[in-house]
Design a protein around this motif. Structure first.
Motif, PDB file in Angstrom:
ATOM      1  N   ILE A 123       0.822  -1.209   0.000  1.00  0.00           N
ATOM      2  CA  ILE A 123       0.000   0.000   0.000  1.00  0.00           C
ATOM      3  C   ILE A 123       0.859   1.265   0.000  1.00  0.00           C
ATOM      4  N   GLU A 124       1.774   1.362   0.953  1.00  0.00           N
ATOM      5  CA  GLU A 124       2.484   2.618   1.158  1.00  0.00           C
ATOM      6  C   GLU A 124       3.408   2.981   0.005  1.00  0.00           C
ATOM      7  N   SER A 125       4.193   2.035  -0.477  1.00  0.00           N
ATOM      8  CA  SER A 125       5.201   2.368  -1.478  1.00  0.00           C
ATOM      9  C   SER A 125       4.691   2.305  -2.910  1.00  0.00           C
ATOM     10  N   SER A 126       3.667   1.493  -3.165  1.00  0.00           N
ATOM     11  CA  SER A 126       3.251   1.294  -4.558  1.00  0.00           C
ATOM     12  C   SER A 126       1.744   1.331  -4.792  1.00  0.00           C
ATOM     13  N   GLU A 127       0.936   1.322  -3.727  1.00  0.00           N
ATOM     14  CA  GLU A 127      -0.522   1.214  -3.847  1.00  0.00           C
ATOM     15  C   GLU A 127      -0.919  -0.034  -4.647  1.00  0.00           C
ATOM     16  N   MET A 128      -0.074  -1.071  -4.598  1.00  0.00           N
ATOM     17  CA  MET A 128      -0.270  -2.259  -5.423  1.00  0.00           C
ATOM     18  C   MET A 128      -1.599  -2.961  -5.150  1.00  0.00           C
ATOM     19  N   MET A 129      -1.901  -3.208  -3.874  1.00  0.00           N
ATOM     20  CA  MET A 129      -3.081  -4.028  -3.570  1.00  0.00           C
ATOM     21  C   MET A 129      -4.389  -3.400  -4.040  1.00  0.00           C
ATOM     22  N   PRO A 130      -4.658  -2.113  -3.724  1.00  0.00           N
ATOM     23  CA  PRO A 130      -5.910  -1.537  -4.221  1.00  0.00           C
ATOM     24  C   PRO A 130      -5.997  -1.546  -5.740  1.00  0.00           C
ATOM     25  N   LEU A 131      -4.864  -1.301  -6.421  1.00  0.00           N
ATOM     26  CA  LEU A 131      -4.887  -1.253  -7.881  1.00  0.00           C
ATOM     27  C   LEU A 131      -5.121  -2.636  -8.482  1.00  0.00           C
ATOM     28  N   LEU A 132      -4.477  -3.662  -7.941  1.00  0.00           N
ATOM     29  CA  LEU A 132      -4.717  -5.017  -8.439  1.00  0.00           C
ATOM     30  C   LEU A 132      -6.173  -5.422  -8.228  1.00  0.00           C
ATOM     31  N   LEU A 133      -6.753  -4.956  -7.130  1.00  0.00           N
ATOM     32  CA  LEU A 133      -8.157  -5.272  -6.862  1.00  0.00           C
ATOM     33  C   LEU A 133      -9.065  -4.693  -7.945  1.00  0.00           C
ATOM     34  N   PHE A 134      -8.668  -3.536  -8.499  1.00  0.00           N
ATOM     35  CA  PHE A 134      -9.480  -2.918  -9.543  1.00  0.00           C
ATOM     36  C   PHE A 134      -9.528  -3.773 -10.803  1.00  0.00           C
ATOM     37  N   ILE A 135      -8.472  -4.537 -11.084  1.00  0.00           N
ATOM     38  CA  ILE A 135      -8.511  -5.423 -12.245  1.00  0.00           C
ATOM     39  C   ILE A 135      -9.640  -6.440 -12.078  1.00  0.00           C
ATOM     40  N   GLY A 136      -9.717  -7.042 -10.885  1.00  0.00           N
ATOM     41  CA  GLY A 136     -10.774  -8.013 -10.619  1.00  0.00           C
ATOM     42  C   GLY A 136     -12.153  -7.386 -10.648  1.00  0.00           C
ATOM     43  N   ILE A 137     -12.278  -6.176 -10.088  1.00  0.00           N
ATOM     44  CA  ILE A 137     -13.578  -5.499 -10.090  1.00  0.00           C
ATOM     45  C   ILE A 137     -14.013  -5.212 -11.516  1.00  0.00           C
ATOM     46  N   GLY A 138     -13.064  -4.739 -12.347  1.00  0.00           N
ATOM     47  CA  GLY A 138     -13.381  -4.452 -13.745  1.00  0.00           C
ATOM     48  C   GLY A 138     -13.834  -5.700 -14.487  1.00  0.00           C
TER      49      GLY A 138
END
Length: 378
Positions: free
Chosen positions: A79-94
């Protein structure tokens, strides 16, 4: 022996309170089935990080030395350094979202835009209450009714209240079936709720479905460049769904990816739920402001629909406007249920779904706009 009792002697009433909060989240997840995939790991994580000398956090432990805690590490990396988890979650939501009802009736995009009013109204109220502009913006985005967007915006803006914001966002998303009916009934009459809408969708070609995520990405990127990571990952997931040649990847994104990232995101966000920073007056204010944002969003969508009805021959059921928030598919289900309660022949689901998915797009664009604009005011 002293080491064995150090943890017990350092327990405070704040720790006890956080254990209770964690227990409540777990109870809501299991007993009430409210967003269990998120509230359960968040609740258990809240207990983990509030055990004194907990090994899941980065700290110095007597007799052991420096400990690199797994939850702090996940937070820093994911989360802190790359915001990776929220962004990867958006792929699944899309990949989960079918934009067909929206493409069949493009005017529903207007409801997604109108229902974001609560975000900016809440930012104003939070700033008046003394929060910094970055914190006020992060609190306002709770009104997006989208947990990953709330986490991402609050992290990018370096808010001091990521934990309370995440808890408020996901808690109120889970409570949409309770919050929205109350807000809708505040600004509609029985006659309004009985308005029937014929559903005669236009056919949506495969080419349109393929071009839509690409076009939205380009337009959103040009208008609000800061939103491109949010919108781009959401639309990439949708393109995987619609292309027709990546069925296994689409299924993986919708199921395995979403489940794994949701699980990790829920327990990782607990890194910001430590008692010393969570048990404050500001946390209670944030919970209240988050509720305000949801109510404002719902009322704004309804009132916009009622305004449109002043100029339309075929009237829109104003409740459709309330589905313009991003809580998909919960909000559209609420509207369908309320429509049937008003009139057993009043089927509004597909109209509500169209407004609901437009809210998903509008919320991530709003998040990107805030990320782009707020630093200029700091």
């Amino acid at each position: 022996m002293e080491f064995l009792i150090n943890g017990i002697t350092q327990v405070t009433w704040q720790h006890f309170l956080m254990w209770i909060i964690g227990g409540v989240l777990i109870y809501l997840a299991i007993a009430k089935n409210l967003e269990p995939s998120l509230l359960l790991p968040m609740g258990f994580g809240a207990i983990l990080v509030n055990i004194p000398m907990s090994g899941v956090l980065n700290q110095f432990l007597p007799g052991i030395g420096e400990v690199n805690g797994i939850i702090d590490w996940l937070f820093e990396v994911g989360i802190e350094s790359s915001e990776m988890m929220p962004l990867l979650l958006f792929i699944g939501i899309g990949a989960m979202i079918d934009f067909g009802p929206l493409l069949a009736n493009p005017r529903l995009l207007l409801f997604g835009a109108a229902a974001q009013f609560g975000i900016f109204a809440t930012i104003t109220v939070a700033a008046i209450l003394g929060f910094s502009i970055a914190d006020a913006a992060s609190i306002g985005i709770i009104g997006a009714a989208d947990g990953p967007t709330s986490i991402l915006v609050s992290q990018v803006l370096k808010s001091n209240y990521i934990g309370p914001i995440a808890v408020a966002a996901y808690s109120y998303m889970a409570l949409v079936p309770i919050i929205q009916p109350l807000a809708i009934k505040m600004c509609t009459t029985k006659h309004d709720r009985r308005i029937k809408m014929a559903y005669n969708p236009k056919s949506v070609t495969r080419k349109t479905r393929l071009l839509f995520p690409i076009a939205v990405t380009i337009i959103a990127g040009l208008v609000a460049p800061a939103s491109i990571s949010l919108v781009g990952f959401l639309m990439f997931g949708n393109l995987i769904r619609e292309c027709g040649v990546l069925r296994s990847l689409s299924d993986t994104a919708q199921n395995d990816l979403v489940n794994l990232i949701t699980l990790l995101l829920g327990i990782t966000i607990s890194a910001s739920m430590k008692a010393e920073t969570f048990i404050t007056l500001q946390t209670f204010l944030i919970m209240g402001l988050g509720l305000l944002a949801f109510v404002f969003d719902t009322i704004a969508g309804v009132m916009f629909a009622k305004f449109m009805n002043l100029f339309l021959k075929e009237k829109i059921n104003p409740m459709i406007g309330a589905a313009g928030i991003s809580a998909f598919p919960m909000s559209s289900r609420v509207i369908q249920k309320m429509g049937l309660e008003a009139d057993s022949q009043n089927h509004l689901l597909m109209h509500a779904v169209g407004a609901n998915v437009s809210g998903q797009i509008a919320s991530v664009i709003a998040g990107g706009v805030i990320i782009g604009l707020i630093p200029g005011f700091m």
